[in-house]
Design a protein around this motif. Structure first.
Motif, PDB file in Angstrom:
ATOM      1  N   VAL A 107       0.851  -1.190   0.000  1.00 19.86           N
ATOM      2  CA  VAL A 107       0.000   0.000   0.000  1.00 19.86           C
ATOM      3  C   VAL A 107       0.884   1.237   0.000  1.00 19.86           C
ATOM      4  O   VAL A 107       1.890   1.287   0.725  1.00 19.86           O
ATOM      5  N   ILE A 164     -11.559   3.083  -0.137  1.00 17.29           N
ATOM      6  CA  ILE A 164     -11.785   4.049   0.929  1.00 17.29           C
ATOM      7  C   ILE A 164     -12.416   5.282   0.315  1.00 17.29           C
ATOM      8  O   ILE A 164     -11.748   6.116  -0.300  1.00 17.29           O
ATOM      9  N   LEU A 198      -7.737   9.675   1.762  1.00 16.86           N
ATOM     10  CA  LEU A 198      -7.708   9.982   3.186  1.00 16.86           C
ATOM     11  C   LEU A 198      -7.427  11.466   3.327  1.00 16.86           C
ATOM     12  O   LEU A 198      -6.577  12.015   2.622  1.00 16.86           O
ATOM     13  N   LYS A 237      -1.654  -1.131  -3.995  1.00 15.85           N
ATOM     14  CA  LYS A 237      -2.821  -0.301  -3.704  1.00 15.85           C
ATOM     15  C   LYS A 237      -2.346   1.101  -3.319  1.00 15.85           C
ATOM     16  O   LYS A 237      -1.345   1.259  -2.610  1.00 15.85           O
ATOM     17  N   LEU A 254      -3.467   4.867  -1.719  1.00 22.34           N
ATOM     18  CA  LEU A 254      -4.379   5.756  -1.011  1.00 22.34           C
ATOM     19  C   LEU A 254      -3.886   7.184  -1.179  1.00 22.34           C
ATOM     20  O   LEU A 254      -2.739   7.494  -0.840  1.00 22.34           O
ATOM     21  N   VAL A 312      -7.746  -1.406   2.253  1.00 19.29           N
ATOM     22  CA  VAL A 312      -7.399  -1.443   0.824  1.00 19.29           C
ATOM     23  C   VAL A 312      -6.519  -2.659   0.522  1.00 19.29           C
ATOM     24  O   VAL A 312      -6.599  -3.223  -0.575  1.00 19.29           O
ATOM     25  N   ALA A 331      -6.331   4.909  -8.166  1.00 20.30           N
ATOM     26  CA  ALA A 331      -6.253   4.960  -6.703  1.00 20.30           C
ATOM     27  C   ALA A 331      -7.392   4.165  -6.080  1.00 20.30           C
ATOM     28  O   ALA A 331      -8.481   4.057  -6.650  1.00 20.30           O
ATOM     29  N   SER A 332      -7.136   3.614  -4.899  1.00 21.67           N
ATOM     30  CA  SER A 332      -8.152   2.831  -4.193  1.00 21.67           C
ATOM     31  C   SER A 332      -8.987   3.679  -3.252  1.00 21.67           C
ATOM     32  O   SER A 332      -9.908   3.168  -2.620  1.00 21.67           O
ATOM     33  N   GLY A 333      -8.665   4.956  -3.152  1.00 20.00           N
ATOM     34  CA  GLY A 333      -9.456   5.820  -2.292  1.00 20.00           C
ATOM     35  C   GLY A 333      -8.669   6.999  -1.772  1.00 20.00           C
ATOM     36  O   GLY A 333      -7.561   7.287  -2.232  1.00 20.00           O
ATOM     37  N   LEU A 345       0.867   5.492   0.476  1.00 21.44           N
ATOM     38  CA  LEU A 345       0.174   6.721   0.862  1.00 21.44           C
ATOM     39  C   LEU A 345       0.741   7.821  -0.020  1.00 21.44           C
ATOM     40  O   LEU A 345       1.927   8.144   0.072  1.00 21.44           O
ATOM     41  N   ALA A 397      -7.629   2.002   7.328  1.00 23.06           N
ATOM     42  CA  ALA A 397      -7.749   2.201   5.885  1.00 23.06           C
ATOM     43  C   ALA A 397      -6.701   1.397   5.128  1.00 23.06           C
ATOM     44  O   ALA A 397      -6.983   0.816   4.081  1.00 23.06           O
ATOM     45  N   ILE A 398      -5.487   1.364   5.646  1.00 20.00           N
ATOM     46  CA  ILE A 398      -4.420   0.596   4.997  1.00 20.00           C
ATOM     47  C   ILE A 398      -4.791  -0.883   4.960  1.00 20.00           C
ATOM     48  O   ILE A 398      -4.644  -1.554   3.930  1.00 20.00           O
TER      49      ILE A 398
END
Length: 225
Positions: free
Chosen positions: A56, A130, A108, A83, A85, A124, A104-106, A58, A120-121
């Motif tokens: 994942v 998210i 924050l 993934k 975020l 996903v 993107a998966s969502g 960020l 959240a991590i």
């Protein structure tokens, strides 16, 4: 262990997120960089050295050299299993839709609390998206200038018409930002059943990521259909 990479041009932000991630024993930061190009370079280096790749990432939206949207598109093309975020603030909403399209998966918000970040991590990583209701509704709608174009809308509604009743229910709840567990609780079914239903929806809509279900739902204006 879930491996995490942090991409943000502000060093204090990177350090802050790293400290938050470190609170969860099942998460490990494997890299911190300050822009999208450096992220691509680090991924290539890790891959070439057979070192752990991030599960994942960020990703900040606005960064010099290569922003989060371009970086997301490039990363998803080269490393589709990673993934991503996006890290955003209220005044960056106009950038958010581009990241959805990039894979993107969502999202924050940057003022996310530690528990919510770690949750959240995990989400996903397990295949959820998210999407807060505010992001799902306002951002996606604002990011689709031709959302009401009749031809596109009609075509998408034809695609949604191929879904069964349960699949439509699940697609609607995905568009609201609910996770598999939340959907399962809402519908009184098992999370595994929701996961399988989401997979069928993705196949029928020819969609790559769970988040695309929400995008297509809003493009089709399904709430008014």
């Amino acid at each position: 262990m879930i491996h995490v990479m942090i991409v943000d041009d502000q060093r204090p932000a990177r350090m802050g997120f790293a400290l938050m991630v470190a609170k969860d024993r099942e998460l490990e930061v494997v890299g911190q960089v300050e822009n999208g190009q450096m992220a691509l370079d680090m991924l290539a280096s890790l891959s070439g050295a057979n070192k752990p790749m991030p599960d994942v990432m960020l990703m900040d939206v606005r960064m010099p050299v290569m922003d989060g949207i371009d970086a997301t598109a490039a990363i998803k093309q080269r490393y589709p299993n990673i993934k991503i975020l996006m890290l955003t603030t209220y005044d960056q909403d106009d950038y958010a839709f581009g990241a959805l399209g990039a894979g993107a998966s969502g999202f924050l918000l940057k003022d996310v609390r530690t528990a919510d970040l770690c949750r959240a991590i995990h989400s996903v990583y397990e295949g959820d998206a998210i999407l807060t209701p505010r992001i799902t509704g306002e951002v996606i709608k604002r990011g689709i200038p031709n959302a009401n174009a009749e031809a596109e809308q009609s075509g998408l509604r034809v695609q949604f018409a191929t879904l069964g009743r349960r699949e439509l229910e699940v697609a609607s709840l995905v568009s609201e930002g609910l996770t598999n567990a939340e959907i399962a609780e809402r519908l009184g079914i098992q999370p595994d059943s929701v996961k399988k239903t989401v997979s069928r929806i993705l196949a029928k809509l020819d969609a790559r990521e769970r988040v695309n279900i929400a995008v297509l739902w809003y493009k089709a204006d399904m709430d008014k259909s």
